[in-house]
Scaffold this motif. Sequence first.
Motif, PDB file in Angstrom:
ATOM      1  N   GLY A 237       0.780  -1.227   0.000  1.00  0.00           N
ATOM      2  CA  GLY A 237       0.000   0.000   0.000  1.00  0.00           C
ATOM      3  C   GLY A 237       0.812   1.277   0.000  1.00  0.00           C
ATOM      4  O   GLY A 237       0.330   2.328   0.404  1.00  0.00           O
ATOM      5  N   VAL A 238       2.071   1.198  -0.449  1.00  0.00           N
ATOM      6  CA  VAL A 238       2.906   2.402  -0.454  1.00  0.00           C
ATOM      7  C   VAL A 238       2.906   3.113  -1.813  1.00  0.00           C
ATOM      8  O   VAL A 238       3.458   4.203  -1.943  1.00  0.00           O
ATOM      9  N   GLY A 239       2.298   2.472  -2.818  1.00  0.00           N
ATOM     10  CA  GLY A 239       2.245   3.101  -4.137  1.00  0.00           C
ATOM     11  C   GLY A 239       3.125   2.444  -5.185  1.00  0.00           C
ATOM     12  O   GLY A 239       3.403   3.050  -6.225  1.00  0.00           O
ATOM     13  N   LYS A 240       3.555   1.214  -4.946  1.00  0.00           N
ATOM     14  CA  LYS A 240       4.401   0.516  -5.935  1.00  0.00           C
ATOM     15  C   LYS A 240       3.668   0.331  -7.263  1.00  0.00           C
ATOM     16  O   LYS A 240       4.191   0.680  -8.323  1.00  0.00           O
ATOM     17  N   THR A 241       2.469  -0.262  -7.181  1.00  0.00           N
ATOM     18  CA  THR A 241       1.744  -0.570  -8.410  1.00  0.00           C
ATOM     19  C   THR A 241       1.378   0.707  -9.164  1.00  0.00           C
ATOM     20  O   THR A 241       1.516   0.786 -10.388  1.00  0.00           O
ATOM     21  N   THR A 242       0.945   1.711  -8.422  1.00  0.00           N
ATOM     22  CA  THR A 242       0.601   3.000  -9.026  1.00  0.00           C
ATOM     23  C   THR A 242       1.827   3.594  -9.723  1.00  0.00           C
ATOM     24  O   THR A 242       1.735   4.133 -10.832  1.00  0.00           O
TER      25      THR A 242
ATOM     26  N   MET B 262       2.807   9.602  -1.752  1.00  0.00           N
ATOM     27  CA  MET B 262       1.740   9.931  -0.786  1.00  0.00           C
ATOM     28  C   MET B 262       2.200  11.002   0.192  1.00  0.00           C
ATOM     29  O   MET B 262       1.903  10.951   1.377  1.00  0.00           O
TER      30      MET B 262
ATOM     31  N   ILE C  55       5.743  12.355  -5.118  1.00  0.00           N
ATOM     32  CA  ILE C  55       4.348  12.189  -5.538  1.00  0.00           C
ATOM     33  C   ILE C  55       3.448  12.542  -4.356  1.00  0.00           C
ATOM     34  O   ILE C  55       3.527  11.914  -3.296  1.00  0.00           O
ATOM     35  N   GLN C  56       2.617  13.542  -4.540  1.00  0.00           N
ATOM     36  CA  GLN C  56       1.759  13.998  -3.450  1.00  0.00           C
ATOM     37  C   GLN C  56       0.608  13.030  -3.190  1.00  0.00           C
ATOM     38  O   GLN C  56       0.274  12.218  -4.038  1.00  0.00           O
ATOM     39  N   ARG C  57       0.047  13.103  -1.998  1.00  0.00           N
ATOM     40  CA  ARG C  57      -1.138  12.298  -1.704  1.00  0.00           C
ATOM     41  C   ARG C  57      -2.340  12.970  -2.340  1.00  0.00           C
ATOM     42  O   ARG C  57      -2.616  14.136  -2.096  1.00  0.00           O
ATOM     43  N   THR C  58      -3.017  12.229  -3.204  1.00  0.00           N
ATOM     44  CA  THR C  58      -4.217  12.779  -3.836  1.00  0.00           C
ATOM     45  C   THR C  58      -5.187  11.668  -4.191  1.00  0.00           C
ATOM     46  O   THR C  58      -4.784  10.600  -4.672  1.00  0.00           O
TER      47      THR C  58
ATOM     48  N   LEU D 129      -5.325   9.744  -7.682  1.00  0.00           N
ATOM     49  CA  LEU D 129      -4.581   8.532  -8.038  1.00  0.00           C
ATOM     50  C   LEU D 129      -5.390   7.287  -7.735  1.00  0.00           C
ATOM     51  O   LEU D 129      -5.425   6.338  -8.526  1.00  0.00           O
ATOM     52  N   ALA D 130      -6.069   7.272  -6.592  1.00  0.00           N
ATOM     53  CA  ALA D 130      -6.939   6.130  -6.273  1.00  0.00           C
ATOM     54  C   ALA D 130      -8.082   6.056  -7.282  1.00  0.00           C
ATOM     55  O   ALA D 130      -8.441   4.974  -7.763  1.00  0.00           O
TER      56      ALA D 130
ATOM     57  N   MET E  72      -6.968   4.517 -10.587  1.00  0.00           N
ATOM     58  CA  MET E  72      -6.826   3.064 -10.527  1.00  0.00           C
ATOM     59  C   MET E  72      -8.207   2.411 -10.593  1.00  0.00           C
ATOM     60  O   MET E  72      -8.385   1.383 -11.235  1.00  0.00           O
TER      61      MET E  72
HETATM   62  N1  LIG Z   1       0.024   9.304  -4.153  1.00  0.00           N
HETATM   63  C1  LIG Z   1      -1.111   8.687  -3.779  1.00  0.00           C
HETATM   64  N2  LIG Z   1      -2.080   9.372  -3.141  1.00  0.00           N
HETATM   65  C2  LIG Z   1      -3.217   8.770  -2.747  1.00  0.00           C
HETATM   66  N3  LIG Z   1      -3.507   7.479  -2.957  1.00  0.00           N
HETATM   67  C3  LIG Z   1      -2.570   6.724  -3.582  1.00  0.00           C
HETATM   68  C4  LIG Z   1      -1.337   7.290  -4.029  1.00  0.00           C
HETATM   69  N4  LIG Z   1      -0.618   6.306  -4.628  1.00  0.00           N
HETATM   70  C5  LIG Z   1      -1.373   5.189  -4.558  1.00  0.00           C
HETATM   71  N5  LIG Z   1      -2.549   5.429  -3.939  1.00  0.00           N
HETATM   72  C6  LIG Z   1      -3.608   4.463  -3.619  1.00  0.00           C
HETATM   73  O1  LIG Z   1      -3.166   3.726  -2.490  1.00  0.00           O
HETATM   74  C7  LIG Z   1      -3.492   2.353  -2.636  1.00  0.00           C
HETATM   75  C8  LIG Z   1      -2.211   1.515  -2.648  1.00  0.00           C
HETATM   76  O2  LIG Z   1      -1.441   1.848  -3.772  1.00  0.00           O
HETATM   77  P1  LIG Z   1      -0.659   0.746  -4.610  1.00  0.00           P
HETATM   78  O3  LIG Z   1       0.022   1.432  -5.731  1.00  0.00           O
HETATM   79  O4  LIG Z   1      -1.569  -0.378  -4.972  1.00  0.00           O
HETATM   80  O5  LIG Z   1       0.402   0.270  -3.528  1.00  0.00           O
HETATM   81  P2  LIG Z   1       1.305  -1.047  -3.461  1.00  0.00           P
HETATM   82  O6  LIG Z   1       1.462  -1.563  -4.851  1.00  0.00           O
HETATM   83  O7  LIG Z   1       2.585  -0.580  -2.859  1.00  0.00           O
HETATM   84  O8  LIG Z   1       0.597  -2.008  -2.573  1.00  0.00           O
HETATM   85  C9  LIG Z   1      -4.288   2.241  -3.915  1.00  0.00           C
HETATM   86  O9  LIG Z   1      -5.650   2.309  -3.610  1.00  0.00           O
HETATM   87  C10 LIG Z   1      -3.859   3.458  -4.705  1.00  0.00           C
HETATM   88  O10 LIG Z   1      -4.857   3.885  -5.592  1.00  0.00           O
END
Ligand SMILES: Nc1ncnc2c1ncn2[C@@H]1O[C@H](COP(=O)(O)OP(=O)(O)O)[C@@H](O)[C@H]1O
Length: 264
Positions: A10-15, A192, A220-223, A226-227, A230
Amino acid sequence: VFAVVNFKGGVGKTTTALNLAAAWAQHRHRVLLIDLDPGATLTKTLGVPVAEDNPSAPTAYRLLTGKDHVSLAEVIHHVAFDAGDGEALALDIVPANRHLASIVFSIHQDPGWGLVLGNALAQPLAYDAVVIDCPPEGETFTYLALGAATDVVVVVQAEVGAVWSLSRVEACIRNMGRLNPGLRGRRYVITMINPRTTVARTLVAELRREFDGQVCDTTIQRTIKLAESMMARQPILTYDPGGEAADSYRRLAVEIWGGAEGAR
Ligand SMILES: Nc1ncnc2c1ncn2[C@@H]1O[C@H](COP(=O)(O)OP(=O)(O)O)[C@@H](O)[C@H]1O
Ligand SMILES: [Mg+2]
């Protein structure tokens, strides 16, 4: 070849994997994504139709296991997004399904297992960049990705304790660096972030002190955008191309490409 890693979920790897790939694709680079997460977030986000329970489905599992290793070409799916003005943003992906998890029971029997993905990619590729999305749990997958990578992208969420939690990642990179001498590039990406907070400022300073010169200037800011992107099954670059997050990922993509070992 870029491995996107962190043992925290949940740190934003996939994003980050998706949006770096999308930004490079917009620069007319040919990009292949590899989903190495048995949770298959990337695969599902992109809507790639893969049978969850079928071990012989064309996925990363088939690329990595079995006596009948399939070729890379056989497990690639094409996806495209509407980038406006009649333009399409095209990406290729090797999808995952949950069978991928089971390789941890068999793959270690092969003494050279750490380089299995590296070997699968050791051929003239029709791509300018390969981006591998790693799962949080199961070091096997991170090792496989690092065994194939020239560059590791460590995604760090801007929160208290983020730097301490990186020691496992550091150990993996060190261990795999001995097996894969091609693994030379390393960048840290802060995601985030809420830039005006003390936590954010402290973390950025700590990371810069610890990993001098390897922390990306672009954060990358928290916004919520991005969610949302996805959920809409799209890169932010097509979902909200004029927004701040798309802008950040475009800048990040340029920054990482410029310093990458593997970029041609
Ligand atoms: N910069 C961001 N700000 C807000 N939400 C984010 C951000 N980056 C990712 N997210 C959301 O946080 C959640 C976890 O992100 P994800 O990329 O799946 O993490 P990981 O792959 O590390 O588990 C997802 O719901 C995604 O949409
Ligand atoms: Mg993920």
